[in-house]
Design a protein around this motif. Structure first.
Motif, short mmCIF file in Angstrom:
data_model
loop_
_atom_site.label_atom_id
_atom_site.label_comp_id
_atom_site.label_asym_id
_atom_site.label_seq_id
_atom_site.Cartn_x
_atom_site.Cartn_y
_atom_site.Cartn_z
N GLY A 110 19.43 58.13 82.89
CA GLY A 110 19.77 58.50 84.27
C GLY A 110 18.61 59.09 85.00
N GLY A 111 18.72 59.85 85.94
CA GLY A 111 17.76 60.56 86.60
C GLY A 111 17.09 59.68 87.92
N ALA A 112 16.09 60.49 88.65
CA ALA A 112 15.80 59.87 90.12
C ALA A 112 15.09 58.49 89.97
N TYR A 113 14.57 58.27 88.74
CA TYR A 113 13.69 57.28 88.56
C TYR A 113 14.12 55.86 87.74
N GLY A 114 15.38 55.94 87.58
CA GLY A 114 16.17 54.95 86.74
C GLY A 114 16.85 55.40 85.69
N ASN A 115 16.61 55.00 84.46
CA ASN A 115 17.30 55.38 83.35
C ASN A 115 16.40 56.00 82.11
N PHE A 116 15.42 57.07 82.74
CA PHE A 116 14.58 57.56 81.84
C PHE A 116 14.78 59.05 81.31
N GLY A 117 15.75 59.60 81.76
CA GLY A 117 16.29 60.95 81.51
C GLY A 117 16.15 62.09 82.34
N SER B 50 13.21 64.90 86.67
CA SER B 50 13.70 63.57 86.21
C SER B 50 12.55 62.85 85.68
N PHE B 51 12.36 62.24 84.40
CA PHE B 51 11.42 61.64 83.62
C PHE B 51 11.25 60.09 84.36
N GLY B 52 10.03 59.77 84.25
CA GLY B 52 9.93 58.10 84.62
C GLY B 52 8.81 57.68 83.71
N GLU B 53 9.06 56.47 83.28
CA GLU B 53 8.28 55.73 82.35
C GLU B 53 6.96 55.41 82.81
N GLY B 54 5.85 55.73 82.03
CA GLY B 54 4.69 55.62 82.43
C GLY B 54 3.83 56.87 83.18
N LYS B 55 4.66 57.97 83.38
CA LYS B 55 4.46 58.83 84.08
C LYS B 55 4.33 59.99 83.18
N ASP B 56 5.54 60.66 82.74
CA ASP B 56 5.44 61.89 81.82
C ASP B 56 6.55 61.96 80.92
N GLY B 57 6.88 60.88 80.32
CA GLY B 57 7.71 60.51 79.06
C GLY B 57 9.23 60.04 79.58
N TRP B 58 10.03 59.77 78.58
CA TRP B 58 11.29 59.09 78.98
C TRP B 58 12.35 59.25 77.67
N ASN B 59 13.63 59.13 77.91
CA ASN B 59 14.72 59.24 77.06
C ASN B 59 14.47 60.26 75.97
N SER C 240 27.80 57.15 84.83
CA SER C 240 27.73 56.03 84.02
C SER C 240 26.84 55.12 84.32
N VAL C 241 26.51 55.10 85.58
CA VAL C 241 25.31 53.93 85.99
C VAL C 241 24.00 54.45 85.61
N SER C 242 23.46 53.35 85.33
CA SER C 242 22.15 53.43 84.86
C SER C 242 21.00 54.43 85.53
N ASN C 243 21.14 54.05 86.88
CA ASN C 243 20.28 54.84 87.65
C ASN C 243 20.96 56.00 88.47
N CYS C 244 21.72 56.59 87.53
CA CYS C 244 22.39 57.88 88.35
C CYS C 244 21.61 58.99 88.26
N LYS C 245 21.53 59.78 89.15
CA LYS C 245 20.25 60.65 89.40
C LYS C 245 20.69 62.11 88.70
N ASP C 246 21.84 62.21 88.35
CA ASP C 246 22.38 63.66 87.62
C ASP C 246 22.13 63.52 86.09
#
Length: 230
Positions: free
Chosen positions: A188-195, A214-223, A159-165
């Motif tokens: 969630g994911g390794a880079y914060g809350n991007f999926g 893990s997706f990251g904003e500004g890198k390869d997409g998110w959500n 449930s945490v916004s930066n949960c890696k799983d």
């Protein structure tokens, strides 16, 4: 072949293609236009909220026998959504049966958004965007049992916004040939809350989750909101 010969060859090919194109276009112009056929819509079922569900967010899944299965994001006995079946009754109408009501309590999921899939033995699988043991959504299985269906939560997301799983899956799942499940989370994911893209691997009655990406904003997409395909 010199340049002049190549140029002449190109002109011949171009003229020939032009003639063929004109012949095709002329033939098409001679075909009479067909009037557009009127389309008729038939409403198979109207949801009422409680107790049958409300707000179906995704498509339907067929069992091959003419019945359709889907989920609602709200409504049902507890207000957190349902899994339902639509069955033709032979008189041109359809009957809805609620197979499961999500409770958002005692580790159960809440508010599904994706569709359902079948395994080879007739069990249904899906995701919920919320609820579960950690409040971050679930992957669940519904097993038929003498006219009723039993739900088993296969995995609880964090449930945490930066949960890696991963956090809050909103899409459908997909099986591979070995029986592993794959899906996406919108947060969630390794880079914060991007999926994430994840895999669930069965192991003697339990399931192990593996984050494939893990997706990251500004890198390869998110959500991520859509499902995967093989």
């Amino acid at each position: 072949m010199n340049n002049a010969t190549q140029h002449r060859s190109w002109i011949v090919e171009t003229v020939t293609f032009g003639v063929l194109t004109l012949v095709v276009l002329s033939a098409l112009l001679l075909i009479p236009a067909r009037p557009a056929q009127a389309q008729t819509e038939t409403v198979l079922y109207n949801f009422q909220g409680e107790p049958d569900g409300a707000g179906p967010p995704s498509g339907l899944t067929s069992d091959g026998a003419g019945n359709y299965y889907g989920m609602t994001n709200g409504g049902g006995a507890f207000g957190y959504g349902t899994v339902y079946e639509l069955s033709p009754n032979g008189s041109g109408t359809w009957t809805e049966t609620v197979l499961y009501n999500f409770t958002d309590s005692n580790g159960d999921g809440a508010r599904p958004y994706g569709g359902l899939i079948f395994d080879t033995t007739g069990n249904l699988y899906g995701t919920t965007s919320g609820g579960g043991a950690n409040g971050g959504g679930t992957v669940f299985e519904l097993t038929p049992n003498s006219g009723t269906w039993t739900e088993t939560v296969l995995y609880n997301f964090c449930s945490v916004s930066n949960c890696k799983d991963g956090l809050s899956p909103v899409s459908s799942l997909v099986f591979d040939a070995a029986g592993n499940l794959y899906g996406t989370t919108s947060g969630g994911g390794a880079y914060g809350n991007f999926g994430t893209v994840f895999e669930l691997i069965p192991n003697n009655g339990t399931w192990t989750e593996k984050v494939l990406h893990s997706f990251g904003e500004g890198k390869d997409g998110w959500n991520l909101l859509n499902s995967l395909v093989f």
